[in-house]
Design a protein around this motif. Structure first.
Motif, PDB file in Angstrom:
ATOM      1  N   PRO A   1       0.830  -1.213   0.000  1.00 54.91           N
ATOM      2  CA  PRO A   1       0.000   0.000   0.000  1.00 54.91           C
ATOM      3  C   PRO A   1       0.857   1.253   0.000  1.00 54.91           C
ATOM      4  N   SER A   2       0.364   2.275  -0.669  1.00 47.56           N
ATOM      5  CA  SER A   2       1.091   3.546  -0.747  1.00 47.56           C
ATOM      6  C   SER A   2       0.949   4.315   0.561  1.00 47.56           C
ATOM      7  N   LYS A   3       2.033   4.944   0.999  1.00 49.93           N
ATOM      8  CA  LYS A   3       1.983   5.777   2.209  1.00 49.93           C
ATOM      9  C   LYS A   3       1.192   7.061   1.991  1.00 49.93           C
ATOM     10  N   ALA A   4       0.995   7.412   0.703  1.00 49.36           N
ATOM     11  CA  ALA A   4       0.265   8.644   0.410  1.00 49.36           C
ATOM     12  C   ALA A   4      -1.247   8.446   0.425  1.00 49.36           C
ATOM     13  N   ALA A   5      -1.698   7.204   0.367  1.00 51.37           N
ATOM     14  CA  ALA A   5      -3.138   6.934   0.257  1.00 51.37           C
ATOM     15  C   ALA A   5      -3.953   7.544   1.390  1.00 51.37           C
ATOM     16  N   PRO A   6      -3.500   7.499   2.660  1.00 50.68           N
ATOM     17  CA  PRO A   6      -4.327   8.090   3.730  1.00 50.68           C
ATOM     18  C   PRO A   6      -4.554   9.585   3.600  1.00 50.68           C
ATOM     19  N   PHE A   7      -3.776  10.281   2.751  1.00 50.32           N
ATOM     20  CA  PHE A   7      -3.907  11.729   2.612  1.00 50.32           C
ATOM     21  C   PHE A   7      -4.729  12.122   1.383  1.00 50.32           C
ATOM     22  N   ALA A   8      -5.374  11.141   0.746  1.00 50.19           N
ATOM     23  CA  ALA A   8      -6.132  11.428  -0.488  1.00 50.19           C
ATOM     24  C   ALA A   8      -7.276  12.396  -0.231  1.00 50.19           C
ATOM     25  N   ASP A   9      -8.008  12.199   0.848  1.00 44.05           N
ATOM     26  CA  ASP A   9      -9.143  13.088   1.149  1.00 44.05           C
ATOM     27  C   ASP A   9      -8.667  14.514   1.413  1.00 44.05           C
ATOM     28  N   ASP A  10      -7.552  14.649   2.131  1.00 43.43           N
ATOM     29  CA  ASP A  10      -7.019  15.984   2.407  1.00 43.43           C
ATOM     30  C   ASP A  10      -6.619  16.684   1.113  1.00 43.43           C
ATOM     31  N   VAL A  11      -5.957  15.953   0.217  1.00 47.27           N
ATOM     32  CA  VAL A  11      -5.508  16.558  -1.038  1.00 47.27           C
ATOM     33  C   VAL A  11      -6.708  17.008  -1.861  1.00 47.27           C
ATOM     34  N   ARG A  12      -7.737  16.178  -1.935  1.00 46.95           N
ATOM     35  CA  ARG A  12      -8.925  16.564  -2.704  1.00 46.95           C
ATOM     36  C   ARG A  12      -9.600  17.805  -2.097  1.00 46.95           C
ATOM     37  N   ALA A  13      -9.642  17.859  -0.781  1.00 50.65           N
ATOM     38  CA  ALA A  13     -10.253  19.028  -0.123  1.00 50.65           C
ATOM     39  C   ALA A  13      -9.454  20.297  -0.414  1.00 50.65           C
ATOM     40  N   TRP A  14      -8.127  20.214  -0.358  1.00 53.12           N
ATOM     41  CA  TRP A  14      -7.298  21.383  -0.632  1.00 53.12           C
ATOM     42  C   TRP A  14      -7.461  21.838  -2.078  1.00 53.12           C
ATOM     43  N   LEU A  15      -7.506  20.881  -3.006  1.00 51.18           N
ATOM     44  CA  LEU A  15      -7.652  21.234  -4.422  1.00 51.18           C
ATOM     45  C   LEU A  15      -9.029  21.776  -4.734  1.00 51.18           C
ATOM     46  N   GLU A  16     -10.029  21.342  -3.970  1.00 53.27           N
ATOM     47  CA  GLU A  16     -11.366  21.862  -4.190  1.00 53.27           C
ATOM     48  C   GLU A  16     -11.449  23.338  -3.820  1.00 53.27           C
ATOM     49  N   GLU A  17     -10.713  23.705  -2.771  1.00 50.60           N
ATOM     50  CA  GLU A  17     -10.688  25.112  -2.361  1.00 50.60           C
ATOM     51  C   GLU A  17      -9.826  25.943  -3.307  1.00 50.60           C
ATOM     52  N   GLU A  18      -8.657  25.416  -3.709  1.00 53.16           N
ATOM     53  CA  GLU A  18      -7.738  26.147  -4.581  1.00 53.16           C
ATOM     54  C   GLU A  18      -7.225  25.189  -5.664  1.00 53.16           C
ATOM     55  N   PRO A  19      -7.906  25.103  -6.818  1.00 53.34           N
ATOM     56  CA  PRO A  19      -7.531  24.128  -7.859  1.00 53.34           C
ATOM     57  C   PRO A  19      -6.107  24.307  -8.383  1.00 53.34           C
ATOM     58  N   ASP A  20      -5.569  25.527  -8.354  1.00 51.52           N
ATOM     59  CA  ASP A  20      -4.233  25.790  -8.913  1.00 51.52           C
ATOM     60  C   ASP A  20      -3.130  25.722  -7.860  1.00 51.52           C
ATOM     61  N   LEU A  21      -3.403  25.164  -6.703  1.00 47.43           N
ATOM     62  CA  LEU A  21      -2.400  25.092  -5.640  1.00 47.43           C
ATOM     63  C   LEU A  21      -1.208  24.245  -6.107  1.00 47.43           C
ATOM     64  N   PRO A  22       0.035  24.748  -5.996  1.00 50.39           N
ATOM     65  CA  PRO A  22       1.201  23.986  -6.455  1.00 50.39           C
ATOM     66  C   PRO A  22       1.369  22.677  -5.677  1.00 50.39           C
ATOM     67  N   THR A  23       1.943  21.704  -6.335  1.00 56.61           N
ATOM     68  CA  THR A  23       2.138  20.399  -5.717  1.00 56.61           C
ATOM     69  C   THR A  23       3.084  20.487  -4.524  1.00 56.61           C
ATOM     70  N   GLN A  24       4.098  21.382  -4.623  1.00 54.02           N
ATOM     71  CA  GLN A  24       5.030  21.523  -3.507  1.00 54.02           C
ATOM     72  C   GLN A  24       4.327  22.042  -2.254  1.00 54.02           C
TER      73      GLN A  24
END
Length: 502
Positions: free
Chosen positions: A60-83
């Motif tokens: 399993p990927s270590k990043a998988a538990p943060f999927a919901d957080d990433v989607r929430a952040w992108l929903e608020e700011e779609p152009d947020l840089p990956t860094q």
């Protein structure tokens, strides 16, 4: 790990010496991976799960538990840089690497709108396929939803359209083979609009993590690579979707139909017209003329709809029967509790369980159980005790359907002390005739209201006589007729006198 069917697609493209860069651009796979696949053995099965277990893949990927957080952040700011997303994840305790997190962000970030790029196919390169449905109105005012499957060779625009009963995977693969035979061969790739019928688990972008097993096996047997359009990507799948829209607007929209037979006749005439008579708007040529140029690049079709056998895992139950599509099919008693495989054809089933192999005519869902005389006899021989044998015979008779239940119920209540005799007499008739004849005779007796064994026997005799008469008529028709001998007509005395006078 790439799905095995995707590896098969790459191997198909490599087999015709397509450059590695071109394959990488088409499949979305890196050149390094393509080189590795080039050195692998040819794909011989499409069980991705088994291959995962064999290669020990699945951490399993270590990043998988943060999927919901990433989607929430992108929903608020779609152009947020990956860094910046990575910085926020590190603050919340992320301890994995950058690559895994970047892949998660790429799959979660909304796709950017890209310009539509039109491309023309090469001879024998690809074909497009998709299901469609439309509500048609008949002349008598009735409405019906009609399903169809459409296929088109990309280069020549030669099309094939078939009315189908549903949009299931069996319907897809059998109609697909039928259309390939109408094309005159198979191209390198078959492009689909990612239907749920064949994609059981999607990955990011155009990737497919798991294909429907039946579909994958048929594509492997045909030797065709399967290419899926990415979801919500009009620039990739527009031409596939336009195929269905074109069929609807060009054929269904402006026509009236007397009945379903008239619908099929008009569809066949229209398909012939657009293939052999009408120049295509995109190419300004008649599709059949371009198909003739394409034929040398198409490869032979290895299957026909009649010889195509789907492999379905089955299990022979304790009653020595296999359940398939809601109908029971008999097996030898020795095959009870044994796993097996059903080879499903259009009109029959071939069931293999251990050393036992049985073939049945394929029925419809909900049909009465299908049994063979030898299986009934073997099952009866395996039962010990007169009472148990009697109940087994009655059970076999009851499986003929509701009319058999009505007949036995009436006989038992009419003469309870003779119920065993009635079962024996009725089973004796059953041993001399097949299921269909016995079922028809019982139904005829019940319909007439003569619930007696004599009525069943008379119905069977009448059916046998009619069958013998039909066989005799066919035999007579098959025999060559001897030429009629010419017989000179004898002249009457009056005719002789007239002849002499002349």
């Amino acid at each position: 790990m790439l799905p095995l069917l995707k590896r098969h697609e790459i191997q198909v493209l490599l087999s015709v010496a397509i450059p590695l860069d071109a394959i990488a651009e088409r499949t979305g796979v890196s050149v390094a991976t393509i080189k590795r696949i080039r050195d692998e053995a040819p794909v011989e099965h499409v069980d991705d799960r088994a291959e995962h277990r064999k290669r020990g893949i699945g951490r399993p990927s270590k990043a998988a538990p943060f999927a919901d957080d990433v989607r929430a952040w992108l929903e608020e700011e779609p152009d947020l840089p990956t860094q910046e997303l990575l910085r926020r994840a590190l603050e919340k305790g992320y301890g994995g690497g950058k690559s895994a997190f970047y892949s998660l962000v790429a799959s979660a970030r909304p796709a950017r709108t890209a310009p539509v790029v039109r491309f023309e196919g090469l001879p024998g390169e690809s074909s497009q396929h998709d299901f469609g449905h439309v509500d048609v109105r008949f002349v008598d005012g009735t409405k019906k939803r009609v399903h169809f499957f459409a296929s088109r060779l990309k280069y020549s625009r030669f099309v094939a359209v078939t009315l189908v009963p549903n949009e299931r995977v069996e319907t897809l693969v059998r109609t697909l083979v039928k259309h390939f035979r109408e094309f005159g061969g198979v191209p390198l790739l078959a492009v689909f609009d990612r239907p749920r019928t064949i994609v059981t688990k999607s990955g990011p972008g155009r990737e497919v993590e798991q294909f429907n097993t039946t579909f994958a096996e048929v594509m492997l047997e045909l030797g065709v690579g399967a290419e899926m359009c990415a979801p919500r990507s009009g620039n990739q799948k527009g031409s596939v979707e336009q195929l269905v829209k074109w069929v609807k607007s060009s054929f269904f929209k402006w026509r009236m139909f007397a009945d379903e037979r008239d619908l099929e006749a008009q569809l066949a005439a229209w398909v012939r017209q657009v293939n052999f008579e009408t120049p295509n708007r995109a190419t300004a040529e008649i599709p059949e003329a371009r198909r003739q140029q394409e034929l040398p690049r198409l490869r032979p079709v290895r299957l026909t709809p009649e010889t195509l056998a789907m492999r379905v895992p089955v299990f022979v139950g304790p009653t020595a029967e296999v359940m398939f599509e809601g109908r029971a099919y008999s097996m030898p008693p020795q095959a009870a509790n044994v796993p097996g495989t059903a080879f499903v054809y259009e009109d029959r089933l071939r069931i293999v369980a251990g050393r036992h192999e049985v073939e049945h005519a394929r029925g419809k869902p909900g049909d009465p159980p299908a049994s063979l005389p030898e299986h009934r006899a073997d099952k009866l021989a395996a039962v010990h005790g007169a009472r148990a044998r009697l109940y087994e015979k009655r059970e076999q008779l009851l499986r003929l359907g509701p009319d058999a239940l009505a007949l036995l119920t009436a006989l038992t209540h009419r003469a309870p002390t003779r119920s065993a005799e009635h079962v024996e007499r009725l089973y004796a008739l059953y041993e001399e005739h097949d299921d269909d004849a016995m079922r028809a005779a019982i139904s005829r007796a019940v319909a007439r209201g003569t619930l007696t064994i004599s009525a069943v026997g008379e119905a069977l005799s009448s059916s046998d006589r009619a069958k013998d008469e039909r066989e005799l008529d066919r035999t007579r028709e098959a025999q060559p007729r001897a030429p009629r001998a010419h017989v000179a007509k004898k002249r009457t005395p009056r005719a002789e006198r007239k002849r002499g006078a002349r």
